[in-house]
Design a protein around this motif. Structure first.
Motif, mmCIF file in Angstrom:
data_model
loop_
_atom_site.group_PDB
_atom_site.id
_atom_site.type_symbol
_atom_site.label_atom_id
_atom_site.label_comp_id
_atom_site.label_asym_id
_atom_site.label_seq_id
_atom_site.Cartn_x
_atom_site.Cartn_y
_atom_site.Cartn_z
ATOM 1 N N PHE A 277 61.631 133.296 -7.295
ATOM 2 C CA PHE A 277 62.424 133.097 -6.229
ATOM 3 C C PHE A 277 62.484 134.531 -4.936
ATOM 4 C CE2 PHE A 277 64.667 131.684 -10.051
ATOM 5 C CZ PHE A 277 65.634 131.150 -9.521
ATOM 6 N N LEU A 278 62.122 135.879 -5.956
ATOM 7 C CA LEU A 278 61.399 136.605 -4.451
ATOM 8 C C LEU A 278 60.402 136.561 -3.932
ATOM 9 C CD1 LEU A 278 62.430 139.317 -3.128
ATOM 10 C CD2 LEU A 278 61.010 140.273 -4.869
ATOM 11 N N TYR A 279 59.692 135.246 -4.187
ATOM 12 C CA TYR A 279 58.254 134.617 -2.789
ATOM 13 C C TYR A 279 58.705 133.982 -2.460
ATOM 14 C CZ TYR A 279 55.329 137.538 -6.892
ATOM 15 O OH TYR A 279 55.224 138.341 -7.842
ATOM 16 N N ILE A 280 59.653 133.176 -3.095
ATOM 17 C CA ILE A 280 60.079 132.044 -2.038
ATOM 18 C C ILE A 280 60.884 132.646 -1.243
ATOM 19 C CG2 ILE A 280 62.262 130.065 -1.945
ATOM 20 C CD1 ILE A 280 61.506 129.366 -5.349
ATOM 21 N N THR A 281 61.864 133.419 -1.199
ATOM 22 C CA THR A 281 62.004 133.873 0.100
ATOM 23 C C THR A 281 61.193 134.794 1.324
ATOM 24 O OG1 THR A 281 63.877 134.722 -0.908
ATOM 25 C CG2 THR A 281 63.908 136.005 0.769
ATOM 26 N N ALA A 282 60.203 136.162 0.220
ATOM 27 C CA ALA A 282 59.145 136.057 1.011
ATOM 28 C C ALA A 282 58.232 135.236 1.807
ATOM 29 C CB ALA A 282 58.257 136.768 0.656
ATOM 30 N N TYR A 283 57.938 134.181 1.168
ATOM 31 C CA TYR A 283 57.484 133.026 2.051
ATOM 32 C C TYR A 283 57.835 132.339 3.556
ATOM 33 C CZ TYR A 283 53.527 133.889 -1.715
ATOM 34 O OH TYR A 283 52.690 134.764 -2.465
ATOM 35 N N ALA A 284 59.272 131.933 2.891
ATOM 36 C CA ALA A 284 60.008 131.752 4.074
ATOM 37 C C ALA A 284 60.270 132.299 5.045
ATOM 38 C CB ALA A 284 61.653 131.149 3.518
ATOM 39 N N MET A 285 60.629 133.728 4.681
ATOM 40 C CA MET A 285 60.363 134.389 5.948
ATOM 41 C C MET A 285 58.643 135.076 6.463
ATOM 42 S SD MET A 285 63.294 135.848 6.067
ATOM 43 C CE MET A 285 63.208 137.541 7.297
ATOM 44 N N ASP A 286 57.790 134.367 6.239
ATOM 45 C CA ASP A 286 56.774 134.631 6.559
ATOM 46 C C ASP A 286 56.958 133.592 8.028
ATOM 47 O OD1 ASP A 286 55.409 136.799 4.730
ATOM 48 O OD2 ASP A 286 55.051 135.388 3.778
ATOM 49 N N PRO A 368 63.489 144.613 6.230
ATOM 50 C CA PRO A 368 61.788 145.079 6.630
ATOM 51 C C PRO A 368 60.490 143.596 6.659
ATOM 52 C CG PRO A 368 63.144 145.347 4.037
ATOM 53 C CD PRO A 368 63.895 145.324 5.137
ATOM 54 N N TRP A 369 61.461 143.054 5.967
ATOM 55 C CA TRP A 369 59.801 141.608 6.622
ATOM 56 C C TRP A 369 59.637 140.899 7.773
ATOM 57 C CZ3 TRP A 369 63.259 139.326 2.616
ATOM 58 C CH2 TRP A 369 62.187 139.348 0.966
ATOM 59 N N MET A 370 61.258 140.667 8.452
ATOM 60 C CA MET A 370 60.685 141.090 10.039
ATOM 61 C C MET A 370 60.569 142.218 10.829
ATOM 62 S SD MET A 370 62.198 137.850 10.638
ATOM 63 C CE MET A 370 61.873 138.211 12.255
ATOM 64 N N LEU A 371 60.841 143.475 10.303
ATOM 65 C CA LEU A 371 60.235 144.648 11.175
ATOM 66 C C LEU A 371 58.909 144.637 10.909
ATOM 67 C CD1 LEU A 371 63.557 146.618 10.760
ATOM 68 C CD2 LEU A 371 61.968 145.814 12.969
ATOM 69 N N ASP A 372 57.875 144.588 9.546
ATOM 70 C CA ASP A 372 56.622 144.576 10.212
ATOM 71 C C ASP A 372 56.051 143.560 10.347
ATOM 72 O OD1 ASP A 372 56.814 145.972 7.406
ATOM 73 O OD2 ASP A 372 56.797 144.223 5.640
ATOM 74 N N GLY A 373 56.904 141.944 10.550
ATOM 75 C CA GLY A 373 55.668 141.409 11.850
ATOM 76 C C GLY A 373 55.874 142.241 13.140
#
Length: 437
Positions: A277-286, A368-373
């Motif tokens: 589930f967490l990977y699904i979220t991360a990959y969608a946010m990527d 954190p995901w968006m700021l990483d980008g």
């Protein structure tokens, strides 16, 4: 090549992000199939073995994740500055680093696997299966790491449809081979490993074909430029910061899985399923984080502050909508997804007990995901590294407090606390990016 002069709009963000989201959608599907095919064996140990073996190799490979991120940021900035010769040279550097790093991993595989299980051993049955899995998969390390550079180079040019083609081919082949080797030939855990090995090498070959335009111009083999000391020094600094940041994040996730193993094979298997589930979220946010890398990098290269701000705003807006949708899906249909992934009753029950954390994870992880980008596109990697150190320390403190009180619930709570800490600390550092312009 992408043109920085194209207006920054919702449609441009979606043009970059949607193919990445679709491409990444095949990755958690692949993880679910890996877990699902061994889950049909009716025992927890094979699920745990594939999960722990995959996460160890992913952690080792993602130490080289700097290659994808650093290549995207630097290539996007070169495009923004109009330096097409440097764009081609960056591809050559990425391929040399990727192939060389993969060969080193093959040579030291025994030491790496010994160290991984020394740090946090699983049960003898799970560990034996996991070792058999890793010994096969590690031989595709040069391809897996080289693909980081190829993917980063394509993303920087907004060629995300090419990335989609690459992922569809590689993950589709992997899924097909999974079903054949495990369900058809009854190869078990080793079948999952062989499927991934073949898919990664075929994906690398296709990636080179998709980059063929770079090999039609002389700049890719202009060795004086490729090995320019000043550029190499800058690249080394950026990549070292990202590598240290990635090492800390992967240590965090590996420790999470190993701590879960202390609560037994059933909890380990449940955590592995919930991590999907967490990977699904991360990959969608990527998709939107990668859009930020590309558009922010081009804005930095062009020295355009207004473009920087608009890129950060538009990508973050779309990312925020995605996490809200995912949180709702997990809340409403999480139990059904769990049942599809395993038919072991004890694992199903355990996964449902901790499902609430998967509803919260997308919401907490958005910042954190968006700021990483944004920080990768700006190559503001020193701040990324330092803020990851802060969040890693906070994660350790959270483990000390929560594990004795709440067991596996405390483990999930500590993970989400680390997400929140990284988001807050990166947000505090964002003004420095604009100050550079």
């Amino acid at each position: 090549m992408a043109e920085a002069a194209v207006a920054l709009s919702h449609s441009r963000v979606l043009h970059i992000a949607v193919p990445i989201v679709l491409a990444n959608a095949t990755v958690p599907i692949l993880g679910a199939v890996d877990t699902g095919v061994v889950g049909q064996m009716g025992a927890a140990a094979p699920i745990g073995a594939v999960g722990i073996g995959a996460i160890i190799l992913t952690a080792i490979y993602w130490i080289f994740g700097f290659l994808r991120m650093g290549t995207t940021g630097m290539t996007a900035q070169a495009l923004g500055a109009g330096d097409n010769g440097e764009v081609a040279a960056l591809l050559t550097r990425a391929l040399l680093i990727g192939l060389g790093g993969g060969v080193v991993l093959i040579l030291v595989q025994s030491l790496l696997f010994w160290a991984a299980f020394l740090i946090a051993p699983a049960s003898p049955e799970v560990e034996g299966m996991a070792r058999a899995y890793m010994v096969i998969r590690v031989w595709s390390a040069p391809a897996a790491i080289g693909l980081y550079g190829i993917t980063g180079w394509l993303i920087a040019q907004e060629r995300t449809r090419a990335v989609l083609i690459l992922q569809l081919w590689m993950n589709g082949l992997n899924i097909g081979l999974d079903l054949w080797f495990v369900m058809g030939l009854d190869w078990g855990v080793s079948g999952v490993a062989f499927a991934t090995f073949l898919a990664e090498w075929s994906g690398f070959a296709l990636g080179l074909f998709l980059c063929r335009e770079a090999f039609r111009q002389p700049d890719w083999r202009d060795w004086a430029r490729v090995f320019d000391r000043m550029i190499l020094r800058r690249m080394a600094g950026v990549n070292t910061d990202i590598m240290l940041r990635s090492l800390m994040l992967q240590t965090l996730f590996v420790s999470f899985l190993f701590y879960g193993a202390n609560y037994g094979d059933t909890t380990l298997a449940a955590n592995q399923i919930l991590l999907q589930f967490l990977y699904i979220t991360a990959y969608a946010m990527d998709g939107f984080a990668f859009g930020a890398e590309t558009l922010v990098g081009q804005a930095i290269g062009a020295r355009d502050r207004s473009a920087l701000r608009r890129a950060a705003y538009l990508c973050s807006l779309w990312g925020g909508m995605i996490v809200i949708i995912l949180a709702l899906i997990f809340a409403l249909f999480g139990g059904i997804i769990i049942d599809v992934m395993t038919n072991a009753p004890d694992v199903r029950s355990a996964a449902r007990e901790y499902l609430v954390w998967m509803v919260l994870a997308p919401l907490v992880g958005w910042a954190p995901w968006m700021l990483d980008g944004i920080f990768i596109g700006a190559t503001q990697t020193r701040d990324m590294r330092n803020m990851t150190v802060v969040s890693f320390v906070i994660y350790g403190l959270a483990l000390l407090v929560f594990l004795p009180l709440f067991d596996n619930h405390g483990l999930w709570a500590a993970l989400l606390v680390s997400f929140a800490a990284r988001g807050v600390t990166l947000a505090v550092k964002y003004p420095k990016i604009e100050a550079r312009l």
